[in-house]
Write an enzyme that holds these catalytic residues in place. Structure first.
Site, PDB file in Angstrom:
ATOM      1  N   PRO A   2       0.810  -1.207   0.000  1.00 42.66           N
ATOM      2  CA  PRO A   2       0.000   0.000   0.000  1.00 42.66           C
ATOM      3  C   PRO A   2       0.848   1.264   0.000  1.00 42.66           C
ATOM      4  O   PRO A   2       1.828   1.375   0.731  1.00 42.66           O
ATOM      5  CB  PRO A   2      -0.799  -0.111   1.293  1.00 42.66           C
ATOM      6  CG  PRO A   2      -0.293  -1.295   2.007  1.00 42.66           C
ATOM      7  CD  PRO A   2       0.877  -1.825   1.299  1.00 42.66           C
ATOM      8  N   GLU A   3       0.440   2.172  -0.825  1.00 46.94           N
ATOM      9  CA  GLU A   3       1.004   3.514  -0.808  1.00 46.94           C
ATOM     10  C   GLU A   3      -0.064   4.411  -0.188  1.00 46.94           C
ATOM     11  O   GLU A   3      -1.096   3.921   0.254  1.00 46.94           O
ATOM     12  CB  GLU A   3       1.359   3.957  -2.230  1.00 46.94           C
ATOM     13  CG  GLU A   3       2.334   2.990  -2.907  1.00 46.94           C
ATOM     14  CD  GLU A   3       2.777   3.435  -4.283  1.00 46.94           C
ATOM     15  OE1 GLU A   3       2.799   4.645  -4.546  1.00 46.94           O
ATOM     16  OE2 GLU A   3       3.102   2.565  -5.104  1.00 46.94           O
ATOM     17  N   LYS A  53       2.337   6.681   4.851  1.00 44.42           N
ATOM     18  CA  LYS A  53       1.832   5.309   4.765  1.00 44.42           C
ATOM     19  C   LYS A  53       1.607   4.702   6.144  1.00 44.42           C
ATOM     20  O   LYS A  53       1.362   3.505   6.258  1.00 44.42           O
ATOM     21  CB  LYS A  53       2.819   4.438   3.989  1.00 44.42           C
ATOM     22  CG  LYS A  53       3.123   4.922   2.582  1.00 44.42           C
ATOM     23  CD  LYS A  53       4.269   4.129   1.960  1.00 44.42           C
ATOM     24  CE  LYS A  53       4.784   4.814   0.689  1.00 44.42           C
ATOM     25  NZ  LYS A  53       6.044   4.218   0.213  1.00 44.42           N
ATOM     26  N   ARG A 253      14.707  -1.285  -6.895  1.00 43.66           N
ATOM     27  CA  ARG A 253      13.302  -1.464  -7.284  1.00 43.66           C
ATOM     28  C   ARG A 253      13.161  -1.270  -8.784  1.00 43.66           C
ATOM     29  O   ARG A 253      13.993  -0.630  -9.412  1.00 43.66           O
ATOM     30  CB  ARG A 253      12.408  -0.431  -6.589  1.00 43.66           C
ATOM     31  CG  ARG A 253      12.738  -0.129  -5.146  1.00 43.66           C
ATOM     32  CD  ARG A 253      12.316  -1.221  -4.196  1.00 43.66           C
ATOM     33  NE  ARG A 253      10.912  -1.542  -4.300  1.00 43.66           N
ATOM     34  CZ  ARG A 253       9.931  -0.856  -3.730  1.00 43.66           C
ATOM     35  NH1 ARG A 253      10.186   0.196  -3.017  1.00 43.66           N
ATOM     36  NH2 ARG A 253       8.680  -1.240  -3.871  1.00 43.66           N
TER      37      ARG A 253
END
Length: 263
Positions: A2-3, A53, A253
């Site tokens: 989740p962002e 977050k 990433r």
DNA sequence: AACACGACCTGGTAGC
DNA sequence: TGCTACCAGGTCGTGT
């Protein structure tokens, strides 16, 4: 996973379900220290806040349950605490028979009960909330001009902009036609303005999408509802210029971008 | 300061 | 089917 948008959706759904309830029993298998149990049992919940977050469940007595969902966590309320799934890592049974549940298949999420003051000091280290008035173009440009980081890594830095993650950073860069590898310092002011605006636009739409995806109880907000233009689309043609979307590695990433549009 | 990399974890999927 | 390899929305600690 989740962002900011998904965490916001989590909070909006959780808030009305748990506010005013009292935690009667805490069952913890992973993701939280066993000592959390004693810190929360018997305490009423008086609110749910979000910082970037981070999810902050506020309890009476100046205690905050600080949760970070990391990659695959989810936090939600269920009607009957006895129906918590086997995948639940933490269950807070509430005084009306319902429960707040932390699920996380990868068990990377972290939950901790701490004095609210200490948690708030930590949250103050985050950058401004990108959907609040504190996130101004002037502030963003000033910080950008001080940074020699590549644009993508700058956006991912929680001390710069709180809540952006891998998906929405890539989408904002695409929307503003900014090359993810180009150093922030070397971006033109118009580009930085466009990027600031793109961050706000992308997150605003993503919050709406995440809330829509969360309409059913127990549903996990995937970014899937958000129409990604580049994220996860390696090899597909860019909808604007037709060039193939590339995937590169930055900070360990994947970064997806269009080599035609983002120069 | 900035970056790379491994660690933390499990599950899904593509390829052979 | 079964195996391997790689991928995943995040962050932290260590090393260069």
């Amino acid at each position: 996973m989740p962002e900011l948008p998904e965490v916001e959706a989590v909070c909006r759904r959780l808030r009305p379900a748990v506010t005013g309830r009292t935690i009667v029993e805490a069952r913890i298998s992973r993701c939280a220290a066993p000592s959390t149990r004693a810190a929360v049992e018997g305490r009423p919940i008086h609110g749910v806040d979000r910082a970037g977050k981070h999810i902050l469940v506020r309890l009476d007595g100046g205690v905050t349950v600080h949760t970070h969902l990391r990659m695959s966590g989810n936090l939600f309320a269920i009607r009957d605490h006895r129906f918590a799934s086997a995948a639940a890592r933490v269950v807070f049974a509430l005084d009306d028979g319902s429960a707040m549940v932390l699920e996380d298949p990868r068990a990377l999420a972290r939950m901790e009960a701490r004095p609210s003051e200490a948690v708030d000091v930590e949250m103050a280290k985050l950058g401004p909330e990108p959907l609040s008035p504190a996130f101004t173009a002037a502030w963003f440009i000033e910080k950008a001009k001080e940074s020699r980081q590549p644009a993508k890594l700058f956006l991912m830095d929680q001390a710069r902009v709180a809540g952006l993650g891998n998906i929405y950073a890539a989408e904002a860069l695409y929307a503003a036609r900014v090359n993810p590898r180009k150093l922030m310092q070397r971006q033109s002011v118009p580009k930085l303005r466009a990027l600031h605006e793109a961050i706000v636009n992308v997150l605003t739409l993503a919050v709406q999408s995440a809330i829509a995806a969360y309409s059913r109880p127990g549903e996990f907000a995937e970014a899937g509802e958000f129409p990604c233009a580049v994220y996860g689309r390696e090899g597909e043609p860019c909808e604007a210029c037709g060039r193939r979307i590339l995937r590169i590695r930055q900070g360990g990433r994947s970064t997806y971008y269009c080599p035609g549009c983002q120069r």
